[in-house]
Design a protein around this motif. Structure first.
Motif, PDB file in Angstrom:
ATOM      1  N   ASP A   4       0.813  -1.220   0.000  1.00 34.63           N
ATOM      2  CA  ASP A   4       0.000   0.000   0.000  1.00 34.63           C
ATOM      3  C   ASP A   4       0.852   1.278   0.000  1.00 34.63           C
ATOM      4  O   ASP A   4       0.377   2.343   0.382  1.00 34.63           O
ATOM      5  N   THR A   5       2.091   1.166  -0.460  1.00 37.50           N
ATOM      6  CA  THR A   5       2.954   2.345  -0.551  1.00 37.50           C
ATOM      7  C   THR A   5       2.396   3.340  -1.565  1.00 37.50           C
ATOM      8  O   THR A   5       2.063   2.970  -2.692  1.00 37.50           O
ATOM      9  N   SER A   6       2.290   4.611  -1.163  1.00 38.70           N
ATOM     10  CA  SER A   6       1.853   5.659  -2.094  1.00 38.70           C
ATOM     11  C   SER A   6       3.053   6.184  -2.881  1.00 38.70           C
ATOM     12  O   SER A   6       3.049   6.184  -4.109  1.00 38.70           O
ATOM     13  N   PHE A   7       4.065   6.650  -2.160  1.00 36.84           N
ATOM     14  CA  PHE A   7       5.317   7.035  -2.813  1.00 36.84           C
ATOM     15  C   PHE A   7       6.456   6.920  -1.812  1.00 36.84           C
ATOM     16  O   PHE A   7       6.241   6.764  -0.610  1.00 36.84           O
ATOM     17  N   VAL A   8       7.673   6.952  -2.334  1.00 41.30           N
ATOM     18  CA  VAL A   8       8.871   6.803  -1.517  1.00 41.30           C
ATOM     19  C   VAL A   8       9.512   8.170  -1.312  1.00 41.30           C
ATOM     20  O   VAL A   8       9.581   8.977  -2.248  1.00 41.30           O
ATOM     21  N   PHE A   9       9.971   8.428  -0.100  1.00 42.43           N
ATOM     22  CA  PHE A   9      10.714   9.656   0.171  1.00 42.43           C
ATOM     23  C   PHE A   9      12.119   9.294   0.632  1.00 42.43           C
ATOM     24  O   PHE A   9      12.302   8.626   1.639  1.00 42.43           O
ATOM     25  N   PHE A  10      13.116   9.737  -0.144  1.00 42.00           N
ATOM     26  CA  PHE A  10      14.521   9.492   0.164  1.00 42.00           C
ATOM     27  C   PHE A  10      15.112  10.761   0.765  1.00 42.00           C
ATOM     28  O   PHE A  10      15.226  11.777   0.095  1.00 42.00           O
ATOM     29  N   ASP A  11      15.517  10.672   2.031  1.00 42.38           N
ATOM     30  CA  ASP A  11      15.974  11.840   2.777  1.00 42.38           C
ATOM     31  C   ASP A  11      17.487  12.033   2.712  1.00 42.38           C
ATOM     32  O   ASP A  11      18.057  12.749   3.539  1.00 42.38           O
ATOM     33  N   TYR A  12      18.121  11.392   1.765  1.00 39.77           N
ATOM     34  CA  TYR A  12      19.553  11.620   1.551  1.00 39.77           C
ATOM     35  C   TYR A  12      19.890  11.248   0.117  1.00 39.77           C
ATOM     36  O   TYR A  12      19.122  10.569  -0.563  1.00 39.77           O
ATOM     37  N   ASN A  13      21.022  11.714  -0.325  1.00 41.22           N
ATOM     38  CA  ASN A  13      21.496  11.393  -1.666  1.00 41.22           C
ATOM     39  C   ASN A  13      22.982  11.070  -1.569  1.00 41.22           C
ATOM     40  O   ASN A  13      23.655  11.500  -0.627  1.00 41.22           O
ATOM     41  N   LEU A  14      23.481  10.320  -2.503  1.00 43.87           N
ATOM     42  CA  LEU A  14      24.893   9.955  -2.474  1.00 43.87           C
ATOM     43  C   LEU A  14      25.414   9.794  -3.891  1.00 43.87           C
ATOM     44  O   LEU A  14      24.640   9.644  -4.839  1.00 43.87           O
ATOM     45  N   ARG A  15      26.706   9.870  -3.999  1.00 45.37           N
ATOM     46  CA  ARG A  15      27.330   9.733  -5.306  1.00 45.37           C
ATOM     47  C   ARG A  15      27.070   8.340  -5.873  1.00 45.37           C
ATOM     48  O   ARG A  15      27.040   7.352  -5.150  1.00 45.37           O
ATOM     49  N   SER A  16      26.885   8.297  -7.177  1.00 43.99           N
ATOM     50  CA  SER A  16      26.678   7.029  -7.848  1.00 43.99           C
ATOM     51  C   SER A  16      28.024   6.366  -8.111  1.00 43.99           C
ATOM     52  O   SER A  16      28.931   6.971  -8.687  1.00 43.99           O
ATOM     53  N   GLY A  24       5.953   2.617 -12.094  1.00 45.97           N
ATOM     54  CA  GLY A  24       4.978   3.677 -11.895  1.00 45.97           C
ATOM     55  C   GLY A  24       5.037   4.359 -10.548  1.00 45.97           C
ATOM     56  O   GLY A  24       4.267   5.288 -10.298  1.00 45.97           O
ATOM     57  N   MET A  25       5.938   3.930  -9.677  1.00 40.55           N
ATOM     58  CA  MET A  25       6.022   4.547  -8.356  1.00 40.55           C
ATOM     59  C   MET A  25       6.851   5.825  -8.413  1.00 40.55           C
ATOM     60  O   MET A  25       7.888   5.873  -9.072  1.00 40.55           O
ATOM     61  N   ILE A  26       6.400   6.863  -7.715  1.00 45.04           N
ATOM     62  CA  ILE A  26       7.134   8.117  -7.650  1.00 45.04           C
ATOM     63  C   ILE A  26       8.166   8.066  -6.528  1.00 45.04           C
ATOM     64  O   ILE A  26       7.852   7.659  -5.403  1.00 45.04           O
ATOM     65  N   VAL A  27       9.382   8.451  -6.868  1.00 43.97           N
ATOM     66  CA  VAL A  27      10.444   8.568  -5.873  1.00 43.97           C
ATOM     67  C   VAL A  27      10.709  10.051  -5.658  1.00 43.97           C
ATOM     68  O   VAL A  27      11.114  10.771  -6.574  1.00 43.97           O
ATOM     69  N   VAL A  28      10.427  10.527  -4.446  1.00 45.73           N
ATOM     70  CA  VAL A  28      10.699  11.913  -4.068  1.00 45.73           C
ATOM     71  C   VAL A  28      11.972  11.904  -3.234  1.00 45.73           C
ATOM     72  O   VAL A  28      12.160  11.029  -2.386  1.00 45.73           O
ATOM     73  N   GLY A  29      12.848  12.863  -3.481  1.00 42.27           N
ATOM     74  CA  GLY A  29      14.090  12.861  -2.718  1.00 42.27           C
ATOM     75  C   GLY A  29      14.731  14.223  -2.603  1.00 42.27           C
ATOM     76  O   GLY A  29      14.394  15.168  -3.327  1.00 42.27           O
ATOM     77  N   THR A  30      15.642  14.316  -1.674  1.00 48.06           N
ATOM     78  CA  THR A  30      16.407  15.539  -1.485  1.00 48.06           C
ATOM     79  C   THR A  30      17.574  15.587  -2.465  1.00 48.06           C
ATOM     80  O   THR A  30      18.154  14.548  -2.803  1.00 48.06           O
ATOM     81  N   ALA A  31      17.900  16.786  -2.917  1.00 46.95           N
ATOM     82  CA  ALA A  31      19.089  16.931  -3.757  1.00 46.95           C
ATOM     83  C   ALA A  31      20.320  16.486  -2.978  1.00 46.95           C
ATOM     84  O   ALA A  31      21.232  15.874  -3.523  1.00 46.95           O
ATOM     85  N   GLY A  32      20.303  16.772  -1.690  1.00 45.72           N
ATOM     86  CA  GLY A  32      21.375  16.293  -0.827  1.00 45.72           C
ATOM     87  C   GLY A  32      22.690  17.022  -1.009  1.00 45.72           C
ATOM     88  O   GLY A  32      22.803  17.980  -1.776  1.00 45.72           O
ATOM     89  N   ALA A  33      23.670  16.554  -0.295  1.00 48.71           N
ATOM     90  CA  ALA A  33      25.005  17.154  -0.326  1.00 48.71           C
ATOM     91  C   ALA A  33      26.042  16.054  -0.183  1.00 48.71           C
ATOM     92  O   ALA A  33      25.754  14.987   0.374  1.00 48.71           O
ATOM     93  N   PRO A  34      27.244  16.298  -0.689  1.00 41.04           N
ATOM     94  CA  PRO A  34      28.297  15.286  -0.555  1.00 41.04           C
ATOM     95  C   PRO A  34      28.673  15.066   0.897  1.00 41.04           C
ATOM     96  O   PRO A  34      28.455  15.929   1.747  1.00 41.04           O
ATOM     97  N   ARG A  35      29.224  13.931   1.165  1.00 43.40           N
ATOM     98  CA  ARG A  35      29.636  13.629   2.519  1.00 43.40           C
ATOM     99  C   ARG A  35      30.941  14.343   2.853  1.00 43.40           C
ATOM    100  O   ARG A  35      31.570  14.954   1.994  1.00 43.40           O
ATOM    101  N   GLU A  36      31.282  14.276   4.095  1.00 45.06           N
ATOM    102  CA  GLU A  36      32.481  14.969   4.567  1.00 45.06           C
ATOM    103  C   GLU A  36      33.690  14.558   3.737  1.00 45.06           C
ATOM    104  O   GLU A  36      33.865  13.388   3.405  1.00 45.06           O
TER     105      GLU A  36
END
Length: 224
Positions: free
Chosen positions: A84-96, A114-126
């Motif tokens: 029953d997932t509506s959409f996914v929220f990713f609260d971090y981003n990382l280098r591919s 068909g699932m929407i992935v919402v996420g933060t642009a994020g920032a690089p790690r230390e």
């Protein structure tokens, strides 16, 4: 007899309405917060912003037996989301890179279904330099809705990942600046309005809004 018939009809109507299931908007959360911080810092912001009794955010971040975030297991959780997932929220981003390949593949498999992935642009790690979103995991997820955060003078937060893959960047409340909550606030607004459109319609809606808007950064009123 007429009164009895009317009463029966009203009672039957009430039962029919009561049997209609309430549709929940369930946002599945992935982040680098431990469970305690999720309950203290993430869930309250979502709940107060969404203002929606049928909306909920569920922390699906995998943890080790010691309670630390188990990043290598993220792709397995993505592959086994609740039905029953509506959409996914990713609260971090990382280098591919090679290590994040399985996560990217799992996210794109979900996005292509068909699932929407919402996420933060994020920032690089230390100790890592900033760079374009195209070199990040979320920047390569198909039709991902990527949200950045604005700081003083409506400029992107320094050292953040950047690029046209970002739908927009938002200014959070002044007391929350620099805490990465703008994408979470966007996710809460999307949850509140979720049932107005299908996932595909939301994807098209955001693309059209971005193509027609002349602002540097659209705000929530432009999008919802």
């Amino acid at each position: 007899m007429t009164v009895s018939l009317l009463g029966a009809m009203c009672w039957g109507s009430a039962l029919a309405q009561a049997s209609v299931p309430t549709t929940k908007t369930r946002v599945i959360y992935f982040g680098l917060q431990n469970q305690a911080d999720f309950e203290l810092k993430v869930k309250p912001v979502f709940d107060s912003t969404a203002n929606c009794k049928s909306c909920e955010i569920l922390n699906y971040t995998p943890y080790t037996t010691e309670g630390a975030v188990d990043e290598p297991a993220m792709h397995e959780r993505i592959a086994n989301l609740p039905a029953d997932t509506s959409f996914v929220f990713f609260d971090y981003n990382l280098r591919s890179n090679e290590q994040s390949k399985a996560l990217l593949e799992a996210l794109n498999k979900r996005a292509d279904s068909g699932m929407i992935v919402v996420g933060t642009a994020g920032a690089p790690r230390e100790n890592e330099a900033s760079g374009p979103l195209t070199r990040t995991v979320l920047g390569q997820v198909h039709n991902a809705v990527i949200i950045g955060e604005l700081g003083d003078r409506d400029r992107l937060m320094p050292a953040a990942f950047y690029g046209p893959e970002m739908l927009t960047a938002l200014r959070p409340p002044k007391d929350k600046m620099g805490q990465g909550q703008a994408p979470l606030i966007f996710a809460a607004n999307l949850a509140e309005n979720w049932n107005k459109r299908s996932p595909q319609q939301w994807t098209d809606h955001f693309k059209i809004k971005k193509s027609k808007n002349r602002k540097i950064w659209m705000d929530l009123n432009d999008l919802f």
